[in-house]
Design an enzyme around this catalytic site. Structure first.
Site, PDB file in Angstrom:
ATOM      1  CG  LEU A 103      -2.018  -1.043   1.290  1.00 43.57           C
ATOM      2  CD1 LEU A 103      -2.711  -0.989   2.648  1.00 43.57           C
ATOM      3  CD2 LEU A 103      -3.037  -0.842   0.180  1.00 43.57           C
ATOM      4  N   GLY A 104       1.984   1.216   0.668  1.00 40.26           N
ATOM      5  CA  GLY A 104       2.809   2.409   0.784  1.00 40.26           C
ATOM      6  C   GLY A 104       4.181   2.080   1.323  1.00 40.26           C
ATOM      7  CD  GLU A 105       9.383   1.073  -0.307  1.00 43.50           C
ATOM      8  OE1 GLU A 105      10.503   0.597  -0.076  1.00 43.50           O
ATOM      9  OE2 GLU A 105       8.796   0.940  -1.400  1.00 43.50           O
ATOM     10  N   GLY A 106       7.789   4.154   3.100  1.00 44.20           N
ATOM     11  CA  GLY A 106       8.408   5.376   3.576  1.00 44.20           C
ATOM     12  C   GLY A 106       9.667   5.062   4.356  1.00 44.20           C
ATOM     13  N   GLY A 107      10.140   6.044   5.121  1.00 47.19           N
ATOM     14  CA  GLY A 107      11.366   5.867   5.882  1.00 47.19           C
ATOM     15  C   GLY A 107      11.255   4.812   6.962  1.00 47.19           C
ATOM     16  N   GLY A 114       9.548   1.915   6.668  1.00 44.67           N
ATOM     17  CA  GLY A 114       9.408   0.582   6.095  1.00 44.67           C
ATOM     18  C   GLY A 114       8.257   0.548   5.113  1.00 44.67           C
ATOM     19  CB  VAL A 117       1.765   0.220   4.959  1.00 42.92           C
ATOM     20  CG1 VAL A 117       0.345  -0.151   5.368  1.00 42.92           C
ATOM     21  CG2 VAL A 117       2.412   1.055   6.050  1.00 42.92           C
ATOM     22  CG  ASP A 121       5.595  13.136  11.492  1.00 42.87           C
ATOM     23  OD1 ASP A 121       5.898  14.147  10.836  1.00 42.87           O
ATOM     24  OD2 ASP A 121       5.916  11.987  11.143  1.00 42.87           O
TER      25      ASP A 121
END
Length: 684
Positions: free
Chosen positions: A363-367, A369, A371, A481
């Site tokens: 579903l998603g990727e960021g700093g 890790g 999802v 955040d």
């Protein structure tokens, strides 16, 4: 041997029997694995080393995707193959063993808006070394020549066709609809199914995920195709299967890959990702003789016994540690002792629910890790599983903070935490599934255009969530955040605030709290950057920035913008001062908006993003204005200078020894690295 004898006393009869079985299994597995054959790969960026294109097929040098037919819509009668560079062993003549295989791929058939379609795409297996047949464009799907000899085994094939154009000529009998079918040496499918949603995907050029699996023990060839762009729980899918004896149609070694073709009508055929796994056991007579000779060797048996014994002892110790909780991180266990609500899930259940964290579930990727979307049968619901990568900003401390904090919060505009898992050195959080992803994916990545009524509703929803966190819960929760990628949207586009990994609890009576610098540049209040203090007021600043992003449809920092428009807050404030604030609204909104609401959202956004924290409203004041229960404020016509910067402008700061102290200025902040890259959905 004395050591072995004394150590064996710890086992009872059942354990010794298990150990002997283990020894035999190890020996057999050793010989079998030495003669197993298979292929395993995962590709998202294609290259000509791994892919063998034929005909009009090519690996696009700019996108690294596979184009199977000509990309020029004026070109007709196009055909192409894209096959894996190595052959696959499909079965073994000596033993009769047949391979199991699974392939998953994402493809697009794009008619470029036309309602008349071309001929389609296939996944196929053909004898090793086969070439693209001549004159096989059009309804032949780049698999069959018009003058093909059916008795020629070198022209045999097994294929799965994704066919948008019904063909009922030259011996081909298709269902009168866009369909998926299984073809065995013939383009008249042995089994097929109409796919009613296929037509819309072709017109829009949408993505489709396909999974093809062959089980050699049941001879079941199954096909599943899913609408990759669908959201929510009602996802379009179609499935068929057929019993296929692969040895009847294909030789031991095969070439495999994709074909596509067009006739007088044109369409684009694109392959965007491809995974493949196969395995076949090849144990011949020589291998069997070798096995018995090995088993007859006393030295080898002794070696196997020692290794198996060591393994069994260590496994028993691990099992006892797991039962007593020793292999879990004791710090985390202590952190979670008082947590109620979210439940602990096993890592095995999470692997199953995500198909082993398959790429199509991402579903998603960021700093932090990645999802993934999963479906947990124990709660009978789709979920979002946040898999925290080692070394990310969200370590054990932040992981525990998020579980402890969010598990106690209950509000309709907060993402609900369903559970957690920490096994195999993995940290995972399980949330309710938000089918419309994150706010930033709609504002900046054009996932779906948000009409004005949805935008204003989202702004009100975020305000409601912050009112609960800052004033209505038993303690004040400072989120630290708040940004558009941390605001999730459910199926009705209701906003829900997520990612509490940086959150802090403070007493309602306390003001600014000194903390380690945290958050995302651009969304962080000036006092956070200057003196490292976070508070309700710094949350308000971030909230104001998000409101401006909602109204303007652009990021807080846009380096490619015109001069004077790089920083969103500065630009909108300048327009406010000249009475032209509505000029900052996203152009795509046109005139389809409520002017009073739009001006209100922007003014509240500027009010909340006031450079001086004492000039910002409380969340209740902002909430009341957004709901038209209070009049909007009158703001200064010029952007105020932050207090800490005002002192810097008047004179250089010096230490008690007279040495000049390095300080932040507006220009230094503007030129510093700003995290303006929006993450994928579920950046929690």
């Amino acid at each position: 041997m004395e050591l072995l004898s004394s150590d064996f006393k710890i086992f009872d009869t059942r354990e010794l029997r298990s150990l002997l079985v283990l020894v035999l299994s190890l020996a057999i597995a050793f010989t079998a694995s030495a003669s197993s054959q298979g292929i395993d790969f995962r590709m998202q960026n294609f290259n000509n080393d791994d892919i063998q294109p034929q005909g009009d097929a090519m690996v696009d040098p700019s996108s690294f995707l596979i184009q199977l037919t000509k990309t020029n819509e004026d070109v007709d009668w196009s055909k192409g193959w894209a096959t894996y560079h190595e052959p696959m062993r499909l079965w073994d003549k000596a033993t009769g063993n047949v391979a199991d295989f699974t392939t998953q791929f994402t493809f697009v058939i794009d008619s470029m808006g036309k309602s008349m379609f071309a001929d389609g795409l296939t996944f196929f297996l053909v004898p090793e070394g086969s070439q693209l047949p001549i004159n096989s464009a059009g309804l032949n799907l780049a698999l069959v020549s018009p003058n093909r000899d059916p008795s020629n085994s070198s022209a045999s094939f097994v294929a799965v066709e994704f066919d948008p154009l019904p063909n009922n000529s030259d011996g081909v009998m298709d269902p009168n609809c866009p369909h998926v079918g299984i073809d065995l040496d013939n383009l008249t499918s042995t089994n097929s199914s109409c796919v009613d949603w296929f037509r819309d995907k072709i017109v829009s050029g949408g993505q489709i995920n396909a999974t093809i699996t062959y089980n050699s023990s049941t001879q079941n060839l199954s096909v599943l195709m899913i609408d990759a762009d669908a959201t929510g729980t009602d996802i379009n899918s179609s499935a068929i299967y057929n019993i296929v004896n692969m040895t009847k149609y294909l030789p031991e070694w095969v070439t495999f890959g994709f074909s596509a073709s067009t006739g007088t009508l044109s369409e684009l055929h694109t392959l965007k990702a491809w995974e493949f796994r196969s395995n076949v056991q090849v144990v011949g007579k020589k291998s069997k003789l070798w096995l018995w000779s090995i088993l007859g060797s006393s030295s080898f048996i002794l070696l196997i016994l020692v290794l198996a014994f060591i393994w069994f002892r260590r496994r028993s110790k691990r099992m006892r540690a797991h039962t007593s909780g020793e292999d879990d991180d004791p710090a985390i266990e202590e952190e979670f002792e008082q947590v109620s609500g979210p439940k602990k899930f096993s890592y095995k259940d999470l692997v199953t629910s995500t198909n082993n964290f398959a790429i199509e579930r991402l579903l998603g990727e960021g700093g932090f890790g990645r999802v993934y979307e999963g479906y947990l049968t124990s709660v009978n619901a789709s979920v979002a599983i946040k898999k925290i990568s080692p070394g990310s900003r969200q370590g054990i401390k932040e992981y525990a903070t998020e579980v402890k904090t969010i598990s106690r919060l209950r509000h309709k505009n907060l993402v609900q935490l369903i559970g957690w898992c920490h096994e195999k050195k993995e940290l995972l959080l399980i949330y309710e599934f938000m089918s419309n992803g994150s706010l930033d994916s709609h504002l900046f990545k054009k996932r779906t255009f948000l009409p004005w009524e949805k935008r204003y509703k989202i702004g009100q929803g975020i305000a409601s969530a912050l009112l609960y966190l800052h004033e209505e819960w038993e303690q004040c929760v400072v989120h630290r955040d708040i940004k558009s990628s941390n605001i999730m949207l459910d199926s009705d586009f209701n906003a829900k605030l997520g990612d509490f990994g940086l959150a802090r609890l403070v007493d309602h009576a306390k003001g600014l709290q000194t903390t380690v610098l945290a958050g995302t540049m651009g969304y962080m209040a000036p006092e956070c950057v200057y003196i490292g203090k976070a508070s309700r007021e710094s949350d308000i600043y971030s909230f104001g920035v998000v409101l401006l992003e909602i109204a303007c449809g652009r990021k807080v920092v846009e380096p490619r913008a015109e001069e004077g428009q790089v920083r969103l807050v500065d630009w909108v404030w300048e327009l406010y001062g000249t009475g032209r604030i509505l000029d900052a609204a996203e152009l795509k909104l046109g005139t389809d908006f409520d002017e009073k609401q739009l001006e209100c959202l922007m003014v509240v956004g500027l009010w909340c993003s006031h450079p001086n924290y004492i000039g910002r409203p409380s969340i209740r004041e902002a909430f009341n204005v957004l709901n038209f229960n209070a009049p909007p404020p009158v703001l200064p016509s010029k952007l105020p200078i932050p207090f800490s910067q005002a002192s810097i402008v008047s004179s250089h700061a010096t230490s008690t020894t007279g040495t000049e102290v390095s300080t932040f200025t507006t220009s230094s902040i503007q030129s510093s690295h700003l995290d303006s890259v929006a993450l994928l959905p579920y950046t929690m």
